[in-house]
Design a protein around this motif. Structure first.
Motif, short mmCIF file in Angstrom:
data_model
loop_
_atom_site.label_atom_id
_atom_site.label_comp_id
_atom_site.label_asym_id
_atom_site.label_seq_id
_atom_site.Cartn_x
_atom_site.Cartn_y
_atom_site.Cartn_z
N SER A 97 0.85 -1.19 0.00
CA SER A 97 0.00 0.00 0.00
C SER A 97 0.88 1.24 0.00
CB SER A 97 -0.93 0.01 1.22
OG SER A 97 -0.17 0.02 2.42
N SER A 98 0.29 2.34 -0.39
CA SER A 98 1.00 3.60 -0.46
C SER A 98 0.10 4.72 0.05
CB SER A 98 1.44 3.88 -1.90
OG SER A 98 1.96 5.19 -2.04
N PRO A 99 0.66 5.67 0.81
CA PRO A 99 -0.17 6.80 1.27
C PRO A 99 -0.55 7.74 0.13
CG PRO A 99 2.12 7.13 1.90
CD PRO A 99 2.03 5.75 1.34
N VAL A 100 0.20 7.67 -0.96
CA VAL A 100 -0.04 8.53 -2.13
C VAL A 100 -0.52 7.65 -3.27
CG1 VAL A 100 0.97 10.18 -3.75
CG2 VAL A 100 1.76 10.11 -1.38
N PRO A 101 -1.56 8.03 -3.98
CA PRO A 101 -2.02 7.22 -5.11
C PRO A 101 -0.91 6.99 -6.12
CG PRO A 101 -3.63 8.92 -4.58
CD PRO A 101 -2.41 9.21 -3.74
N GLY A 102 -0.87 5.78 -6.64
CA GLY A 102 0.22 5.41 -7.52
C GLY A 102 -0.25 5.10 -8.93
N SER A 103 0.74 5.08 -9.82
CA SER A 103 0.48 4.70 -11.21
C SER A 103 1.03 3.32 -11.53
CB SER A 103 1.11 5.73 -12.16
OG SER A 103 2.53 5.73 -12.00
#
Length: 318
Positions: free
Chosen positions: A164-170
């Protein structure tokens, strides 16, 4: 009276003999017991006399089964807003409006050209709506896993990737090894296919059979499993609204140290080596003790007269 020849006294060719029912014969018996029994006790009490576990190195034969289960957590979902896809039609029907059909590419490579696959290159492009942003993934891939150098061990295993990432990813990139995990040693021979069962019941119409919690919990009940081990996933940010979310995974199939239960003859061979190594020391010590005892007549013996060569020749001619 019955006699027993007991020893050669050095290199001078003199021999001794004792009566079978004599104190000297009893002394010989005691010396024999003290020579051969203590090495056995020493080898046993020093631990490791019986080889209970052994190991060998083998590269397993692993093949990707093209079975995939993917869940993606969307930003602001709070654990409830997600999308997904699987290679099982029954699971896709249960996803309903959350289903996103991706573009999937999977290629296995035999780098050293030895006939055994070395790694899997997995690529997945998951289409998203312009308002959807990916912040977490759960990906499950299944494999056929086989060992055959000692016993033939066959199972269906899995690799579970979660990030998971706190910032939306590509895009998310993962690279690691599909490692074998044993809670008990394998057999040294025969066929072991007790875990050659599907990790996911792909024909089930029930949602609980595709719940990752249930799948992982049932899988971990096995005594032999595989786990995905590697550094943490790398997230890339900056996805354009029209672009898909990309998952790239490189899963290597490493050479493994396999723990197994030795067979009877291997246990005997290992124990015999230890026993003989200690026995040689005792043989040398007690041989010197025996020579001292009989040479100095601590226990009475009767010398054996040397045989005349002429007499021996005449006896042979007669």
């Amino acid at each position: 009276m019955a006699w027993l020849e007991v020893s050669w006294e050095g290199r001078d060719g003199r021999r001794s003999r004792v009566g079978l029912c004599s104190l000297a014969a009893l002394g010989l018996l005691v010396l024999a017991v003290l020579t051969y029994l203590p090495p056995l006790l020493v080898a046993y009490r020093s631990h490791g006399f019986w080889l209970k576990r052994s190991s060998y190195v083998e590269q397993p034969s692993i093949r990707f089964r093209h079975e995939v289960l993917l869940l993606g957590l969307l930003r602001g979902g709070g654990g409830g807003d997600f999308v997904g896809w699987s290679s099982f039609p029954a699971c896709n029907r249960l996803l309903g409006a959350r289903l996103r059909v991706p573009l999937v590419s999977a290629r296995e490579e035999d780098i050293n050209q030895d006939g055994i696959m070395d790694l899997l290159n997995f690529w997945l492009e998951l289409p998203l709506q312009s308002s959807e942003e990916m912040v977490g993934i759960q990906l499950l891939l299944t494999f056929t896993y086989q060992l055959q150098r000692m016993s033939t061990f066959v199972m269906q295993s899995m690799a579970f990737l979660q990030s998971s990432s706190p910032v939306p990813g590509s895009r998310v990139f993962v690279s690691g090894d599909l490692k074998l995990h044993q809670r008990q040693p394998l057999s040294h021979a025969g066929l072991d296919n007790r875990y050659n069962l599907s990790v996911i019941n792909g024909t089930s119409p029930f949602a609980q059979d595709y719940d990752l919690v249930n799948i992982v919990a049932a899988y971990q009940e096995r005594n032999v499993t595989t786990v995905f081990a590697g550094p943490g996933p790398i997230w890339s940010v900056g996805r354009a609204p029209s672009e898909p979310f990309v998952i790239q995974a490189i899963i290597r199939y490493p050479v493994e140290l396999i723990v197994y239960q030795p067979g009877f003859w291997e246990m005997i061979k290992f124990a015999w080596i230890q026993y003989v190594a200690i026995l040689l020391i005792f043989l040398w010590i007690f041989e010197r003790i025996k020579i001292f005892i009989f040479r100095n007549q601590v226990l009475t013996t009767v010398p054996v007269p040397p045989v005349s060569p002429v007499l021996s020749y005449k006896e042979h001619q007669s």
